[in-house]
Design a protein around this motif. Structure first.
Motif, PDB file in Angstrom:
ATOM      1  N   UNK A  78       7.611  -4.218  15.814  1.00 37.32           N
ATOM      2  CA  UNK A  78       8.090  -5.035  14.563  1.00 37.32           C
ATOM      3  C   UNK A  78       6.885  -6.150  14.319  1.00 37.32           C
ATOM      4  N   UNK A  79       6.873  -6.660  13.223  1.00 37.60           N
ATOM      5  CA  UNK A  79       5.965  -8.063  12.992  1.00 37.60           C
ATOM      6  C   UNK A  79       4.499  -7.468  12.974  1.00 37.60           C
ATOM      7  N   UNK A  80       4.092  -6.336  12.714  1.00 41.32           N
ATOM      8  CA  UNK A  80       2.622  -6.286  12.754  1.00 41.32           C
ATOM      9  C   UNK A  80       2.072  -6.616  11.289  1.00 41.32           C
ATOM     10  N   UNK A  81       0.913  -6.804  11.448  1.00 37.91           N
ATOM     11  CA  UNK A  81       0.051  -7.346  10.304  1.00 37.91           C
ATOM     12  C   UNK A  81      -0.889  -6.164  10.146  1.00 37.91           C
ATOM     13  N   UNK A  82      -1.344  -5.913   8.858  1.00 41.89           N
ATOM     14  CA  UNK A  82      -2.029  -4.873   8.160  1.00 41.89           C
ATOM     15  C   UNK A  82      -3.104  -5.688   7.425  1.00 41.89           C
ATOM     16  N   UNK A  83      -4.455  -5.227   7.462  1.00 35.74           N
ATOM     17  CA  UNK A  83      -5.471  -5.777   6.789  1.00 35.74           C
ATOM     18  C   UNK A  83      -6.218  -4.382   6.091  1.00 35.74           C
ATOM     19  N   UNK A  84      -6.215  -4.252   4.996  1.00 29.67           N
ATOM     20  CA  UNK A  84      -7.038  -3.165   4.183  1.00 29.67           C
ATOM     21  C   UNK A  84      -8.366  -3.798   4.136  1.00 29.67           C
ATOM     22  N   UNK A  85      -9.303  -3.197   4.401  1.00 26.76           N
ATOM     23  CA  UNK A  85     -10.608  -3.504   4.289  1.00 26.76           C
ATOM     24  C   UNK A  85     -11.536  -2.648   3.818  1.00 26.76           C
ATOM     25  N   UNK A  86     -10.850  -1.307   3.139  1.00 26.38           N
ATOM     26  CA  UNK A  86     -11.903  -0.562   2.344  1.00 26.38           C
ATOM     27  C   UNK A  86     -11.667  -0.738   0.661  1.00 26.38           C
ATOM     28  N   UNK A  87     -12.465  -0.269   0.208  1.00 22.64           N
ATOM     29  CA  UNK A  87     -12.413  -0.242  -1.285  1.00 22.64           C
ATOM     30  C   UNK A  87     -11.262   0.220  -2.115  1.00 22.64           C
ATOM     31  N   UNK A  88     -10.131   1.069  -1.339  1.00 23.12           N
ATOM     32  CA  UNK A  88      -9.321   1.771  -1.943  1.00 23.12           C
ATOM     33  C   UNK A  88      -8.207   0.838  -2.899  1.00 23.12           C
ATOM     34  N   UNK A  89      -8.206   1.115  -3.998  1.00 20.37           N
ATOM     35  CA  UNK A  89      -7.230   0.264  -4.943  1.00 20.37           C
ATOM     36  C   UNK A  89      -8.244  -0.623  -5.875  1.00 20.37           C
ATOM     37  N   UNK A  90      -9.342  -0.734  -5.500  1.00 25.04           N
ATOM     38  CA  UNK A  90     -10.270  -1.498  -6.343  1.00 25.04           C
ATOM     39  C   UNK A  90     -10.467  -1.181  -7.771  1.00 25.04           C
ATOM     40  N   UNK A  91     -10.492  -1.780  -8.700  1.00 24.21           N
ATOM     41  CA  UNK A  91     -10.759  -1.471 -10.048  1.00 24.21           C
ATOM     42  C   UNK A  91     -12.006  -0.585 -10.088  1.00 24.21           C
ATOM     43  N   UNK A  92     -11.981   0.475 -10.823  1.00 25.50           N
ATOM     44  CA  UNK A  92     -10.863   0.899 -11.764  1.00 25.50           C
ATOM     45  C   UNK A  92      -9.810   1.710 -11.172  1.00 25.50           C
ATOM     46  N   UNK A  93      -9.595   2.183  -9.784  1.00 23.08           N
ATOM     47  CA  UNK A  93      -9.005   2.903  -9.064  1.00 23.08           C
ATOM     48  C   UNK A  93      -7.925   2.230  -8.697  1.00 23.08           C
ATOM     49  N   UNK A 141      -4.581   2.655  -9.090  1.00 21.70           N
ATOM     50  CA  UNK A 141      -3.484   3.437  -8.788  1.00 21.70           C
ATOM     51  C   UNK A 141      -3.661   4.015  -7.202  1.00 21.70           C
ATOM     52  N   UNK A 142      -4.613   3.904  -6.761  1.00 17.96           N
ATOM     53  CA  UNK A 142      -4.672   4.368  -5.382  1.00 17.96           C
ATOM     54  C   UNK A 142      -4.339   3.246  -4.347  1.00 17.96           C
ATOM     55  N   UNK A 143      -3.799   3.611  -3.069  1.00 17.78           N
ATOM     56  CA  UNK A 143      -3.491   2.710  -2.127  1.00 17.78           C
ATOM     57  C   UNK A 143      -3.908   3.435  -0.911  1.00 17.78           C
ATOM     58  N   UNK A 144      -4.045   2.651   0.070  1.00 20.79           N
ATOM     59  CA  UNK A 144      -4.611   3.127   1.526  1.00 20.79           C
ATOM     60  C   UNK A 144      -3.377   3.678   2.254  1.00 20.79           C
ATOM     61  N   UNK A 145      -1.972   3.019   2.170  1.00 18.83           N
ATOM     62  CA  UNK A 145      -1.052   3.344   3.057  1.00 18.83           C
ATOM     63  C   UNK A 145       0.267   3.730   2.088  1.00 18.83           C
TER      64      UNK A 145
END
Ligand code: NAP
Length: 538
Positions: free
Chosen positions: A438-453, A455-459
Motif C-alpha cells: 500500500x501507499x505507493x507513489x507513481x510518476x509518469x514521465x512519458x509523453x502519454x496523455x500530452x496534448x493533443x493525445x 484521451x491516452x493514459x499510461x495506466x
C-alpha cells in the motif's frame, strides 16, 4: 566551437550600431477592398507599424476603383503595397504590365512602400522612371521557397537587388534546418542598405523574432491565427506582447528552448514575462532543432547565452556541454545549458529538484509527515519512462531514500536505468498488476496523455487504485486523464505544471543570475492557463 557560419562572427558588429527600430508589419489578405482597409485599421489597433496590402488576394480587383478605397486618407498606418504574382508565391495570374500599372497607381495614391520582385525589377524601374513620388520607398524582393543559399550567394543577391536601385532589399528564404537562419543574420548585420531578411517555415521561426537584434528593417506578424501570409509567421500580438519585440536590440541576450517538437512549450511565455518583470534585457524563443551539436556550434556567440532543453535532446546535451553539473551527469540528462563568460557550455538539471520538491510538498499537504525527513523516504516509488524526465525523477526519489522501480515501453531502457538506480525493472504490461504494498507513489514521465493525445493514459484506472500519490510530468493539459482518474481513485495528485514552474524557476536563476521572486513567478505562471498566445506547433 565556432564554425565559419557561427553567429558569433556577426554579433560584435551588431552590437556596435543600433539602427532604426524594426517595424512590425501586418499582412492584410482580405478578399474585398473595404475589408482590406478594415484590416489595416485593425493592424493599427494591435500596435503594428505598417500594413502590407496584398492586392493579389483581392477578388475581382479593379485598381482605379479599389485602390482609392484601400489607400483612403487619413490612414491609420503606412501602407506597403504588394501585388505578388503566382510565379513568386502570390495569387496574381495576369500580365506584368497591368500589375505594374496598379503598383504605380498605388504610389501616386500615397502608398509609403511598394514591393516588386527582383526578376522584373528592371522592367518596373523603367516604367516608374521619373514618376516615383519621393516619399514612396521601393522594396525589391526575392523569395526562395525551397532553401537558404550560402552566405556568399545571399550577399550576391543583396548586391544584385541593390543594383536595381531599390530603396529596400527584401530576401525571404526557406529553412531546412535552424542553422540556416544564421546565414540570414550575417547578411542582416553586414548589409549597408535597409534590408528585410526572413527565413520561412518552422525551422526559420527565430528569424522573425530576432531580426531586430541584427538590424532587420521589418518583420511580419499576422492579424490573428489563420491569417498568416507565410509559413510559421507569428501573430503581431505575439511579436509585440509575448516576445517584447520593441525591446529587442543589438545587446539583447538570447535564450530559448531547444526541442523537437517545441511549439507546445509554454516556456517562451513564462520566461519572456519573467525577464520583463525584472527588466532583464533578454528574449526567449523556441528553437526547433534537429541536430543539437550543429545548433550549438553555429549559435556560439556569447549573446546566445542559455538554453532550456527538452525532448529529444536532454541526453545529447550531456555530451555537448563542456562541463556538466555532477547531479545532471549522474542523472544523464541536462535540461539547462548556460554559456559562461569564457564561452564554455555548462549543463544543469533543474527537472530533478522541480519534480521531487513538487511531489514532496504535495504529500506534505495531504498527509501527516515528519518535517525532518523527506516524505519519499522508505516509500515504493514507481517511475514510468526512462528518458530524461524519468532519469531525473528516479535519481531524485532514490536520493530522498525511496525504493525506486522503473517501468518503460522499451524494457531494455527500463533495465538500464533500474540497474543504475539499484531497483527492479518492469514492462508496462507488468505494471497493470503490480501491487506489492500500500501507499505507493507513481510518476509518469512519458509523453502519454500530452496534448493533443489527451484521451491516452499510461495506466488503467483499475491499476491506479494501488497508488496513494500520482504525479504526471505532462503539463499540457494541466489535468491529464491520468491525474483525473487517480483523483477519482482517491490518490493525492501532483500536476506536471508544478514541476514545470519549479524547474523554470531554477532556470531563471541560472539565466539571469538573479534570485527568483517565488510569488511573482507563480503569478506569471498561473496566468499561463488563461493565455491563448501560443505559437503554431513547431
Ligand atoms: P524523453 O527523454 O524523450 O523520454 C520519453 C520517455 O517516454 C521514454 O521512456 C519513452 O519510452 C516514453 N514514451 C514516449 N512515448 C511513449 C508511448 N507512446 N508509450 C509509452 N512510452 C512512451 O522525454 P523526456 O524529456 O523525459 O519527457 C517526457 C515527458 O515529460 C514529456 O511529456 C515532457 O513534456 C514531460 N516533461 C515535463 C516537465 C515538466 O516540467 N512538467 C519537464 C520535463 C519533461 P521508450 O524508451 O520506449 O522510447
Amino acid at each position: 566551437m565556432a564554425t565559419a557560419m557561427s553567429v558569433s562572427a556577426v554579433t560584435p558588429a551588431a552590437a556596435a550600431v543600433a539602427g532604426p527600430r524594426t517595424m512590425v508589419c501586418v499582412p492584410a489578405t482580405a478578399r474585398a477592398p473595404r475589408e482590406m482597409a478594415e484590416e489595416l485599421a485593425a493592424a493599427a489597433a494591435l500596435g503594428a507599424d505598417v500594413a502590407e496590402l496584398r492586392l493579389d488576394c483581392l477578388i475581382g480587383f479593379a485598381p482605379r476603383r479599389d485602390l482609392p478605397v484601400i489607400l483612403a486618407k487619413p490612414r491609420p498606418l503606412p501602407a506597403l503595397v504588394t501585388y505578388r504574382p503566382k510565379w513568386e508565391g502570390g495569387e496574381y495570374e495576369g500580365d506584368d504590365e497591368s500589375r505594374f500599372e496598379a503598383l504605380l497607381l498605388a504610389m501616386e495614391l500615397g502608398a509609403e512602400y511598394v514591393d516588386v520582385e527582383l526578376k522584373v525589377a528592371d522592367k518596373f524601374m523603367k516604367l516608374i522612371s521619373g514618376r516615383k513620388p519621393d516619399n514612396c520607398k521601393l522594396i525589391v524582393s526575392s523569395h526562395n521557397y525551397e532553401s537558404t543559399p550560402s552566405s556568399e550567394e545571399l550577399a550576391n543577391l543583396v548586391a544584385q537587388i541593390q543594383a536595381t536601385g531599390a530603396d529596400i532589399v527584401k530576401i525571404a528564404t526557406t529553412a531546412t534546418e535552424i542553422v540556416d537562419v544564421a546565414k540570414m543574420f550575417q547578411i542582416l548585420v553586414h548589409c549597408q542598405v535597409p534590408i528585410i531578411g526572413l527565413v520561412m517555415n518552422d525551422r526559420g521561426f527565430i528569424s522573425r523574432v530576432l531580426c531586430p537584434k541584427y538590424g532587420g528593417l521589418l518583420t511580419f506578424g499576422s492579424l490573428k491565427k489563420g491569417k498568416e501570409s507565410a509559413p510559421a509567421q507569428p501573430t503581431a500580438a505575439e511579436l509585440i506582447n509575448l516576445y517584447n519585440i520593441r525591446q529587442i536590440g543589438p545587446d539583447t541576450k538570447v535564450f530559448g528552448i531547444i526541442g523537437k517538437p517545441v511549439g507546445h512549450s509554454k516556456s517562451p511565455i513564462l520566461h519572456n514575462e519573467a525577464f520583463r518583470s525584472v527588466g532583464f534585457n533578454a528574449v526567449y524563443v523556441p528553437f526547433l532543432v534537429d541536430d543539437l551539436a550543429k545548433f550549438l556550434n553555429t549559435y556560439s556567440s556569447p549573446d546566445f547565452a542559455g538554453f532550456s532543453c527538452t525532448i529529444p535532446h536532454k541526453e545529447a546535451a550531456v555530451r555537448c556541454c563542456d562541463e556538466v553539473d555532477p547531479i545532471a551527469r549522474a542523472i544523464g540528462a541536462v535540461n539547462t545549458i548556460i554559456r559562461r563568460p569564457d564561452g564554455k557550455l555548462v549543463g544543469y538539471n533543474t527537472d530533478y529538484v522541480g519534480a521531487i520538491s513538487a511531489i514532496e510538498d504535495g504529500i506534505r499537504a495531504s498527509e501527516q509527515t515528519d518535517p525532518d525527513t523527506s516524505p519519499l523516504a522508505g516509500r515504493l516509488f514507481v517511475v514510468i519512462g526512462a528518458g530524461g524526465a524519468g532519469k531525473a525523477l528516479a535519481y531524485g526519489a532514490k536520493e530522498k531514500g525511496a525504493r525506486v522501480v522503473i517501468a518503460n515501453r522499451t524494457f531494455a531502457r527500463a533495465q538500464e536505468l533500474a540497474n543504475l538506480i539499484g531497483g527492479p525493472a518492469l514492462t508496462l504490461a507488468d505494471l497493470e498488476n503490480y501491487h506489492p504494498e500500500e501507499g505507493m507513489i507513481l510518476a509518469n514521465t512519458t509523453a502519454i496523455g500530452m496534448h493533443p493525445n489527451v484521451n491516452e493514459t499510461p495506466l488503467s484506472k483499475q491499476a491506479l487504485k494501488s497508488y496513494a500519490v500520482v504525479f504526471d510530468a505532462v503539463y499540457t493539459p494541466k489535468e491529464t486523464r491520468l491525474l483525473r482518474e487517480a483523483a477519482e481513485c482517491g490518490a493525492t495528485v501532483v500536476s506536471g505544471l508544478e514541476m514545470f514552474i519549479r524547474q523554470a524557476m531554477g532556470q531563471f536563476e541560472h539565466f539571469t543570475g538573479m534570485p527568483v521572486d517565488d510569488y511573482k513567478f507563480r503569478a506569471i505562471a498561473s496566468s499561463l492557463d488563461n493565455r491563448n498566445t501560443m505559437k503554431p506547433r513547431l
